[in-house]
Design an enzyme around this catalytic site. Structure first.
Site, PDB file in Angstrom:
ATOM      1  N   HIS A   1       0.827  -1.211   0.000  1.00 48.32           N
ATOM      2  CA  HIS A   1       0.000   0.000   0.000  1.00 48.32           C
ATOM      3  C   HIS A   1       0.866   1.269   0.000  1.00 48.32           C
ATOM      4  O   HIS A   1       0.696   2.138  -0.858  1.00 48.32           O
ATOM      5  CB  HIS A   1      -0.920  -0.028   1.217  1.00 48.32           C
ATOM      6  CG  HIS A   1      -1.808   1.170   1.348  1.00 48.32           C
ATOM      7  ND1 HIS A   1      -3.106   1.173   0.906  1.00 48.32           N
ATOM      8  CD2 HIS A   1      -1.577   2.404   1.869  1.00 48.32           C
ATOM      9  CE1 HIS A   1      -3.639   2.358   1.142  1.00 48.32           C
ATOM     10  NE2 HIS A   1      -2.733   3.131   1.741  1.00 48.32           N
ATOM     11  N   GLU A   2       1.778   1.362   0.937  1.00 49.63           N
ATOM     12  CA  GLU A   2       2.578   2.593   1.038  1.00 49.63           C
ATOM     13  C   GLU A   2       3.488   2.741  -0.177  1.00 49.63           C
ATOM     14  O   GLU A   2       3.677   3.839  -0.690  1.00 49.63           O
ATOM     15  CB  GLU A   2       3.393   2.634   2.336  1.00 49.63           C
ATOM     16  CG  GLU A   2       2.583   2.437   3.630  1.00 49.63           C
ATOM     17  CD  GLU A   2       1.342   3.318   3.755  1.00 49.63           C
ATOM     18  OE1 GLU A   2       1.300   4.395   3.131  1.00 49.63           O
ATOM     19  OE2 GLU A   2       0.403   2.914   4.475  1.00 49.63           O
TER      20      GLU A   2
HETATM   21  N1  BES Z   1      -1.588   7.932   4.252  1.00 50.21           N
HETATM   22  C1  BES Z   1      -1.969   6.908   5.146  1.00 50.21           C
HETATM   23  C2  BES Z   1      -1.494   7.122   6.545  1.00 50.21           C
HETATM   24  C3  BES Z   1      -2.224   8.188   7.310  1.00 50.21           C
HETATM   25  C4  BES Z   1      -3.537   8.041   7.597  1.00 50.21           C
HETATM   26  C5  BES Z   1      -1.617   9.295   7.773  1.00 50.21           C
HETATM   27  C6  BES Z   1      -4.207   9.009   8.320  1.00 50.21           C
HETATM   28  C7  BES Z   1      -2.276  10.257   8.474  1.00 50.21           C
HETATM   29  C8  BES Z   1      -3.581  10.120   8.770  1.00 50.21           C
HETATM   30  C9  BES Z   1      -1.440   5.568   4.707  1.00 50.21           C
HETATM   31  O1  BES Z   1      -1.199   5.447   3.358  1.00 50.21           O
HETATM   32  C10 BES Z   1      -2.504   4.564   5.036  1.00 50.21           C
HETATM   33  O2  BES Z   1      -3.540   4.618   4.436  1.00 50.21           O
HETATM   34  N2  BES Z   1      -2.251   3.684   5.988  1.00 50.21           N
HETATM   35  C11 BES Z   1      -3.207   2.732   6.466  1.00 50.21           C
HETATM   36  C12 BES Z   1      -2.855   1.333   6.074  1.00 50.21           C
HETATM   37  C13 BES Z   1      -3.318   0.974   4.716  1.00 50.21           C
HETATM   38  C14 BES Z   1      -2.882  -0.421   4.347  1.00 50.21           C
HETATM   39  C15 BES Z   1      -4.803   1.091   4.518  1.00 50.21           C
HETATM   40  C16 BES Z   1      -3.188   2.833   7.961  1.00 50.21           C
HETATM   41  O3  BES Z   1      -2.256   3.445   8.488  1.00 50.21           O
HETATM   42  O4  BES Z   1      -4.102   2.328   8.592  1.00 50.21           O
HETATM   43 ZN    ZN Z   2      -2.869   5.088   2.172  1.00 47.97          ZN
END
Ligand code: BES
Ligand code: ZN
Length: 885
Positions: free
Chosen positions: A319-320
Site C-alpha cells: 500500500h505505502e
Molecule cells: N496515508 C496513510 C497514513 C495516514 C492516515 C496518515 C491518516 C495520516 C492520517 C497511509 O497510506 C494509510 O492509508 N495507511 C493505512 C494502512 C493501509 C494499508 C490502509 C493505515 O495506516 O491504517
Molecule cells: Zn494510504
C-alpha cells in the site's frame, strides 16, 4: 503578539475560512469553498538542530505569486501550537506579520520573496504523535494530514508543492542515523555532532515530508527497475529487530515488481527507505522515499507473528509503496479528495495481495471488512460520501468509507471496463496528472476517456452516502426467467433524497438438475428498477447474484433455504458460495433473534446449515484457506446490521447457540479435520497456512460443543506450537473457557514474550476480545497492569479496540462497557486526540440498538460532550454521533 486584525479568509482557503476558533464549536470546512493558494512555494529549505527536548527549525521559503489564483496582500502560514522566534523577509527582519489563531499571516508587497522563519519545538513533549516526536529515543515525524504545521509555519495544504532541501545536525551518539526524503547529498561532522544534507528532487506537499534520526540498523537490498535504475532498499529497525525484517524486504521487492507489471509504474529515486517505529497513530505512512511504519507492519517471524500478521505486513508495505504513484507523484488537491489516493491505493494493495496469495480468499476478507466496518458506518450517524462535503477535523475522515468503499467504487469501474480498458484509463490518469494535485473528478474523467466508459451517472457514487439496497425477484413462466431488480439508497445525515446509481451485478442462473450454468453475465442496474429476461429455462433456475461482490450493496431477495444450500454446495464462484453460507446462517440468526423460532424449525435449519458445512468439510477440491472462509460464522455486528434495531445480548446468545449446535452435529468431521491438520510442519505456503486456519476454527467449534475436550486440545496445541498462529489460536480458545489451563497458559505467554511489545499487545487483545463471561473484569484489571500505557497507541488499541469490538462484554447490559470506553476517551483525549476520537464510533451506534442499551450509550456520549475541554477530533465525532453534527 497582539492580533492586529482578524483577516477573514484572506487566502480564500476553505481550511481557514473562519479565523477565530471556538473550541466548543470548531469551524466547518467545506469542499465548495476551495480556492487555489495565492502563492507558489518553489523551494523549501529546512535546517534542523536536533534534540529530544529541543529542536530548532529554520525554514526558508522561496515564494512567488500564483497567477492562477486571486491576488492577496498576505500569505497565511499555518501553525499549530508553535511560536516564531524570528521572521525575516528577503533577508530583513520584519514586523509586518500577525498571529491569527495558530497561523502566522505576513503582509507582502511584491511578487516574489524569500521568507525565513525560526521555531523551537519539544519533540519529547509531543504525545499526539503528529509533527516531530520522540519514540524510544529516536526522533521521527508524521505530517499527514496537518502535522507539518506543528514543526514550522507553512502553507500546510496538499496543493502547495515544493522541492525540499534539508540539513539536519545532531549528536552522533544519540542519532547515528539521519534520514530524510529523497537522496542524501552531503554529510559531515564536528566534534560530537554530525550532519547530513538531503535533497528531494520531486516537488511534494508538506504532508509527505519526513525526517528520522536515531540509533537504527538496516536490512539492505536492491531492486533494478524496468528502466534499469538500481534502487538501494533499506528497512531500518532497532538493533534487536533485524532478524524480523526479511518478510518486509521481500514484500517491498514484490510490490515494486508488481506495480511495474500490473500498472506500468516504475520507482523514481535511487533510494527507498522504510523505518519502523513503535509509537505510531496509524499503520504506516507513504512519505516520499522514506516510508515510516508502525513496527506491527514491518516485523515478522514465525515465532512472534501470525499468518494474518504476515499478510498485513505484505499488504501495508505494498500500500505505502504504491502511493509513490497514487498519492505522491499525483497528490490530492485538497483533503476532500482523500479517496483519490486512498481508495485507489487500497484497490491497488488488494489486487496485489490477491495476486500474491488466493484471489477469492482475499476478496472474501476484504468484503468482510467492508461489511463489518464500512456498512455500519454508512448506516449510522457518521455516514458520509467517499468524497465528503465538509469536515471539522480531517483526521476523522480517514474512514472505512473513504478507504474501503472508495476502493469498491473504483473496482466497479474496473469491472465495467474490464482489466485491459481499465489499465488504459489508469495510464491516462498517470499521464495527465503526473506532478500535480488532482481531484476525484480528474480520476473519473481519465478512466472515462481512457477506458471509453460513460460515467456520467456513476459519479453519484462519489457524492451520495448510504449503502444501496437492491431488491431482487426471479419469476419463471414457460421457458422464460424474468429478473426484476430495484434499488433504493437510504437517507443519510444531510442527504434525504437520493438518485439511482449504476450498480454492476455479476450473475449466473443455475440449472437445478445439472448444477451448472451457461456462463456469467454482467447486468448494470442504472435506474430505480429494471427487468431482464432469460430464455430457454424449462425449469426455474437458481440465481447466483453479486458474484465476486461486484457491487458494494445489500441484496434483498426471497430465496429459499433449499436454494441457499444448493449454492453453498455447488456455486462455482467462491465468493458466491461463501455468500450463500453466510446468508443461510445470517438468515437463521435474524429470525431466531426476532421471531423466536420454535424448536422444530431451529432443528431443521441447523440441519440444513450442517449439511452445507459437511459438504464443505468433505469437498476435496477446496483448499483449506477457502474451506476456512466457508466454515466461518457471520460476525455479530454483521448480523446486527441486518436488523433495524438490534439486541446485542440476544444476537450474541443465539450466535453461540448456533455455534454449539454446529459443533455438536459436525463433531466427527471437525475432529477429523483437527487430526489431519494438527501436526502439519510449519511453512508459509498456502497449504500450511490453510491448515493452521481450519485447525483453530475447528477448535473453536469444538469449544462450543465440548469445552473439556477443547481445553485439552488447545493446551496441547499451545505447548507444541512452533509458530504464533497456532499458539495464539490455542490461547484465544483457552481465554474463553474457565479452566486451570486458561490461567496457566496466559501466564506462560506473558512470561515467554514479555520483552516483545507486539506480542504483549496480542496478550492484551486476546483477553479483551474474549467471550469469557468475566471479560469486563479482566479488562479492568489489565488497564492497571504495569505494561499498560495510554502513551502507546498500539497498546491502547490492543486493550480497548479489542474490547469495543467484543460483542458480549462491550454491550454488558448495565452499560459498564460503554462507561469504560467513555472514561478512556476522556482520559486519552488530551494525550492523543486522534486515537481518542477513533473510540467514539462504537458508541455512536446507539440508534440501531435496543432501547435500554441505547439510552446508556447516549449517556456515555453526553458525558464526553459535557467535558470542559475536548479536542476538535473528539468534539466532532461526539457531536455527530449525538446528531448535532
Ligand atoms: N496515508 C496513510 C497514513 C495516514 C492516515 C496518515 C491518516 C495520516 C492520517 C497511509 O497510506 C494509510 O492509508 N495507511 C493505512 C494502512 C493501509 C494499508 C490502509 C493505515 O495506516 O491504517
Ligand atoms: Zn494510504
Amino acid at each position: 503578539m497582539d492580533i492586529a486584525r482578524t483577516p477573514s479568509n484572506p487566502d480564500g482557503n476553505p481550511e481557514m475560512a473562519d479565523a477565530a476558533v471556538d473550541p466548543k464549536n470548531p469551524p466547518e470546512i467545506r469542499r465548495e469553498d476551495y480556492r487555489p493558494f495565492p502563492w507558489i512555494v518553489s523551494e523549501t529549505r529546512l535546517d534542523f538542530e536536533l534534540g529530544i527536548d529541543c529542536t530548532r527549525v529554520r525554514s526558508t521559503l522561496t515564494i512567488s505569486r500564483n497567477a492562477k489564483a486571486d491576488r492577496s496582500a498576505t500569505i497565511r502560514l499555518n501553525g499549530d501550537g508553535i511560536e516564531a522566534t524570528s521572521v525575516t523577509v528577503d533577508g530583513e527582519p520584519t514586523q509586518s506579520w500577525v498571529m491569527d489563531g495558530d497561523d502566522l499571516v505576513l503582509t507582502l508587497p511584491g511578487d516574489a520573496h524569500e521568507i525565513r522563519i525560526e521555531t523551537e519545538i519539544d519533540p519529547s513533549a509531543n504525545s499526539q504523535l503528529m509533527g516531530l516526536y520522540a519514540s524510544n529515543g529516536m526522533l521521527c515525524t508524521q505530517c499527514e494530514a496537518e502535522g507539518f504545521r506543528r514543526i514550522t509555519f507553512f502553507p500546510d495544504r496538499p496543493d502547495v508543492l515544493s522541492t525540499y532541501s534539508v540539513r539536519m545536525s545532531g549528536s552522533k551518539d544519540r542519532f547515528p542515523v539521519l534520514l530524510c526524503n529523497g537522496n542524501r547529498v552531503a554529510t559531515g561532522e564536528e566534534g560530537d555532532t554530525h550532519w547530513a544534507e538531503w535533497h528531494d528532487p520531486w516537488p511534494k506537499p508538506s504532508y509527505l515530508f519526513a525526517l528520522v534520526a536515531g540509533d537504527l540498523v538496516a536490512r539492505s537490498d536492491s531492486f533494478t527497475t524496468m528502466g534499469g535504475r538500481e534502487v538501494e532498499l533499506n528497512v531500518w529497525v532497532r538493533e534487536g529487530d533485524l532478524d524480523r525484517t526479511e518478510h518486509a524486504m521481500e514484500s517491498l521487492k514484490r510490490s515494486m515488481k508488481w506495480d511495474e507489471e500490473v500498472f506500468g509504474r516504475e520507482y523514481d529515486l535511487d533510494l527507498f527507505n522504510i523505518v519502523a517505529v513503535s509509537d505510531f497513530n496509524m499503520g504506516a505512512m507513504e512519505n516520499k522515499g522514506l516510508n515510516i511504519f508502525n513496527t506491527k507492519y514491518v516485523l515478522a517471524d514465525p515465532e512472534t507473528a501470525t499468518d494474518g500478521d504476515y499478510d498485513g505486513v505484505e499488504g501495508v508495505i505494498g500500500h505505502e509503496y504504491f502511493h509513490n504513484w497514487s498519492g505522491n507523484r499525483i497528490t490530492c488537491r485538497d483533503w476532500f479528495q482523500l479517496s483519490l489516493k486512498e481508495g485507489f491505493t487500497v484497490l491497488r494493495d488488494q489486487l496485489f495481495s490477491a495476486d500474491m496469495g488466493s484471489e477469492p480468499v482475499k476478496r472474501i476478507e476484504d468484503v468482510r471488512i467492508l461489511r463489518g466496518v464500512q456498512f455500519p458506518e454508512d448506516s449510522g450517524p457518521l455516514a458520509h460520501p467517499i468524497r465528503p462535503d465538509s469536515y471539522r477535523e480531517i483526521s476523522n475522515f480517514y474512514t472505512a468509507t473513504v478507504y474501503n468503499k472508495g476502493a469498491e467504487v473504483i473496482r466497479m469501474m474496473r469491472t465495467m471496463a474490464g482489466e485491459e480498458r481499465f489499465r488504459k484509463g489508469t495510464d491516462l490518469y498517470f499521464d495527465r496528472h503526473d506532478g500535480a494535485a488532482a481531484t476525484c473528478e480528474d480520476f473519473v474523467s481519465s478512466i472515462e476517456d481512457g477506458a471509453a466508459l460513460d460515467l456520467t451517472r456513476f459519479r453519484r457514487w462519489y457524492s451520495q452516502a448510504g449503502t444501496p439496497r437492491v431488491g431482487v425477484t426471479l419469476e419463471h413462466d414457460g421457458e422464460t426467467a424474468r429478473l426484476t431488480l430495484t434499488q433504493t439508497v437510504p437517507a443519510t445525515p444531510g442527504q434525504s433524497e437520493k438518485q439511482p446509481m449504476p450498480i454492476p451485478l455479476k450473475l449466473a442462473l443455475f440449472d437445478r438438475a445439472s448444477g451448472t450454468h451457461r456462463g456469467e453475465e454482467l447486468v448494470i442496474l442504472n435506474e430505480d428498477r429494471a427487468e431482464v429476461t432469460f430464455d430457454g429455462f424449462t425449469e426455474k433456475p437458481i440465481l447466483s447474484i453479486n458474484r465476486t461482490f461486484s457491487a458494494p450493496v445489500t441484496i434483498e431477495r426471497d430465496v429459499s433455504r433449499e436454494e441457499l444450500v444448493f449454492l453453498a454446495e455447488k456455486d462455482d464462484d467462491p465468493f458466491a458460495r461463501y455468500e450463500a453460507m453466510q446468508e443461510l446462517m445470517t438468515g437463521h440468526l435474524v429470525a431466531d433473534v426476532t421471531d423466536d423460532v420454535d424448536d422444530d424449525e431451529r432443528e431443521a435449519v441447523c440441519e440444513d446449515i450442517a449439511r452445507a458445512m459437511r459438504s464443505v468439510l468433505e469437498d476435496d477440491q477446496l483448499d483449506d484457506l477457502m474451506r476456512g472462509e466457508l466454515l466461518m460464522m457471520p460476525g455479530a455486528t454483521y448480523v446486527a446490521e441486518q436488523m433495524l434495531v438490534a439486541d446485542p445480548g440476544r444476537i450474541h446468545a443465539r450466535r453461540e447457540t448456533l455455534k454449539t449446535a454446529l459443533g455438536t452435529r459436525l463433531a466427527g468431521s471437525l475432529q477429523e479435520l483437527y487430526a489431519r491438520t494438527e501436526n502439519m510442519p510449519f511453512s508459509l505456503d498456502a497449504g500450511a497456512k490453510g491448515a493452521r486456519k481450519v485447525k483453530t476454527l475447528a477448535l473453536a467449534y469444538i469449544a462450543a460443543s465440548d469445552p473439556a475436550k477443547a481445553v485439552e486440545l488447545a493446551a496441547r496445541q499451545y505447548d507444541r506450537a512452533d509458530n504464533m498462529t497456532d499458539r495464539q489460536g490455542a490461547l484465544m480458545v483457552l481465554a474463553g473457557l474457565d479452566s486451570a489451563e486458561r490461567t496457566g497458559k496466559l501466564l506462560d505467554f506473558y512470561n515467554r514474550y514479555q520483552n516483545n511489545a507486539l506480542v504483549i499487545d496480542k496478550w492484551f487483545a486476546i483477553q479483551a476480545g474474549s467471550l469469557h463471561p468475566r471479560a469486563i473484569e479482566h479488562v479492568k484489571a489489565l488497564r492497571d497492569h504495569p505494561d499498560f500505557t495510554l502513551k502507546n497507541p498500539n497498546r491502547v488499541r490492543s486493550l480497548y479496540m479489542a474490547f469495543a469490538a467484543n460483542p458480549a462484554a462491550f454491550h454488558a447490559e448495565d452499560g459498564e462497557g460503554y462507561a469504560m470506553i467513555a472514561d478512556l476517551i476522556l482520559e486519552l483525549d488530551p494525550i492523543n486526540a486522534q486515537t481518542a476520537a477513533r473510540f467514539v464510533p462504537p458508541l455512536g451506534r446507539w440508534r440501531r440498538i435496543e432501547e435500554k442499551r441505547a439510552k446508556l450509550m447516549r449517556e456515555a456520549l453526553e458525558r464526553i460532550a459535557a467535558a470542559p475541554k475536548l479536542s476538535r477530533d473528539t468534539f466532532e465525532q461526539v457531536a455527530r454521533s449525538l446528531g448535532r453534527g
